[in-house]
Design a protein around this motif. Structure first.
Motif, PDB file in Angstrom:
ATOM      1  N   ILE A   1     -14.845 -44.817 -11.319  1.00 52.62           N
ATOM      2  CA  ILE A   1     -13.760 -44.478 -10.401  1.00 52.62           C
ATOM      3  C   ILE A   1     -13.360 -43.037 -10.671  1.00 52.62           C
ATOM      4  N   ASP A   2     -13.480 -42.211  -9.659  1.00 52.00           N
ATOM      5  CA  ASP A   2     -13.130 -40.797  -9.770  1.00 52.00           C
ATOM      6  C   ASP A   2     -11.753 -40.555  -9.160  1.00 52.00           C
ATOM      7  N   THR A   3     -11.064 -39.608  -9.749  1.00 49.31           N
ATOM      8  CA  THR A   3      -9.775 -39.188  -9.198  1.00 49.31           C
ATOM      9  C   THR A   3      -9.922 -37.771  -8.669  1.00 49.31           C
TER      10      THR A   3
ATOM     11  N   ASP B   1      -8.035 -41.783  -5.581  1.00 51.62           N
ATOM     12  CA  ASP B   1      -9.147 -42.412  -6.299  1.00 51.62           C
ATOM     13  C   ASP B   1     -10.276 -42.724  -5.326  1.00 51.62           C
ATOM     14  N   SER B   2     -11.498 -42.785  -5.879  1.00 53.78           N
ATOM     15  CA  SER B   2     -12.650 -43.148  -5.052  1.00 53.78           C
ATOM     16  C   SER B   2     -13.697 -43.828  -5.932  1.00 53.78           C
TER      17      SER B   2
ATOM     18  N   PHE C   1     -11.613 -45.588  -1.092  1.00 50.31           N
ATOM     19  CA  PHE C   1     -11.054 -46.481  -2.104  1.00 50.31           C
ATOM     20  C   PHE C   1     -10.352 -47.672  -1.438  1.00 50.31           C
TER      21      PHE C   1
END
Length: 242
Positions: free
Chosen positions: A82-84, A94-95, A50
């Motif tokens: 955006i994944d957490t 986040d990524s 991220f």
């Protein structure tokens, strides 16, 4: 090793799928969005999932706010998300996730392949229509066109098989589709589904016919050899002693 080469090696490399490079615009991705994707991927390849928007903005020559807007647009286009990630005992992280982008690419390729097959079938259909009309010496009726279409779409006969059936019909001087249909059905019952199989079966049949003819000729010769000797003389003459 000079400093530049050392820096080049330490900076690593970013690999991009050629398929994506060729078709990203067809997926609805702008040049700027693709450039941002490349920047993010370069950080992902170095283990940074991220990167900060300020860092990306500096690399591509945009403002931080512009990068934020571009990322928001990419999310709306379902090009990324955006994944957490929450790891036990660690802070949430986040990524950037581009799985949706590759799903779009997979769907695009599948659709393109289907369109290619459809286009090829249409070309084959037009070709076989023209060949049959040429050999029959007349235009095909709508019913005949429909029958040929069923051979391709419903019965799934190969174009090469239909051409062989046409050749059989022409050789026998029978210029109608019903005769061709009987030929195709007979091959289907014998599980001959490719031109190569039909040719092999034909050669095998010719070999068997040739062997049968030779056997019949040999049997006839043997019978002649076993016939009793019949002396030849004219009526009124005494037979000559042999």
């Amino acid at each position: 090793m000079d400093s530049f080469a050392n820096t080049l090696i330490k900076s690593g490399q970013t690999t991009v799928a050629t398929l994506l490079l060729e078709h990203y615009r067809e997926l609805g991705m702008s040049n700027t969005e693709f450039l941002i994707y490349l920047q993010i991927k370069s950080y992902n390849d170095r283990g940074i999932s991220f990167p900060q928007t300020e860092t990306i903005a500096k690399a591509v020559g945009l403002t931080d706010n512009q990068i934020f807007q571009e990322l928001h647009t990419m999310i709306g286009k379902r090009l990324m998300q955006i994944d957490t990630v929450q790891q036990p005992g660690q802070l949430a992280r986040d990524s950037y996730d581009f799985t949706l982008l590759y799903e779009k690419l997979a769907q695009f390729v599948k659709k393109a392949e289907a369109e290619t097959v459809t286009s090829q079938v249409d070309n084959d259909r037009e070709t076989i229509f023209n060949q049959i009309e040429t050999e029959f010496g007349r235009p095909l009726s709508p019913i005949e066109l429909e029958m040929i279409s069923q051979w391709l779409d419903k019965d799934h006969y190969q174009v090469g098989i239909i051409r062989l059936a046409l050749k059989e019909a022409v050789l026998n001087q029978v210029y109608n589709l019903k005769y061709m249909d009987r030929i195709l059905l007979s091959w289907q019952k014998k599980h001959l589904t490719t031109p190569e199989q039909v040719q092999q079966e034909r050669e095998h049949r010719q070999q068997n016919q040739g062997a049968t003819s030779v056997n019949q000729a040999n049997n006839g010769t043997k019978k002649q050899k076993n016939l009793p000797h019949i002396p030849m003389f004219k009526i009124g003459e005494k037979p000559k002693d042999n």
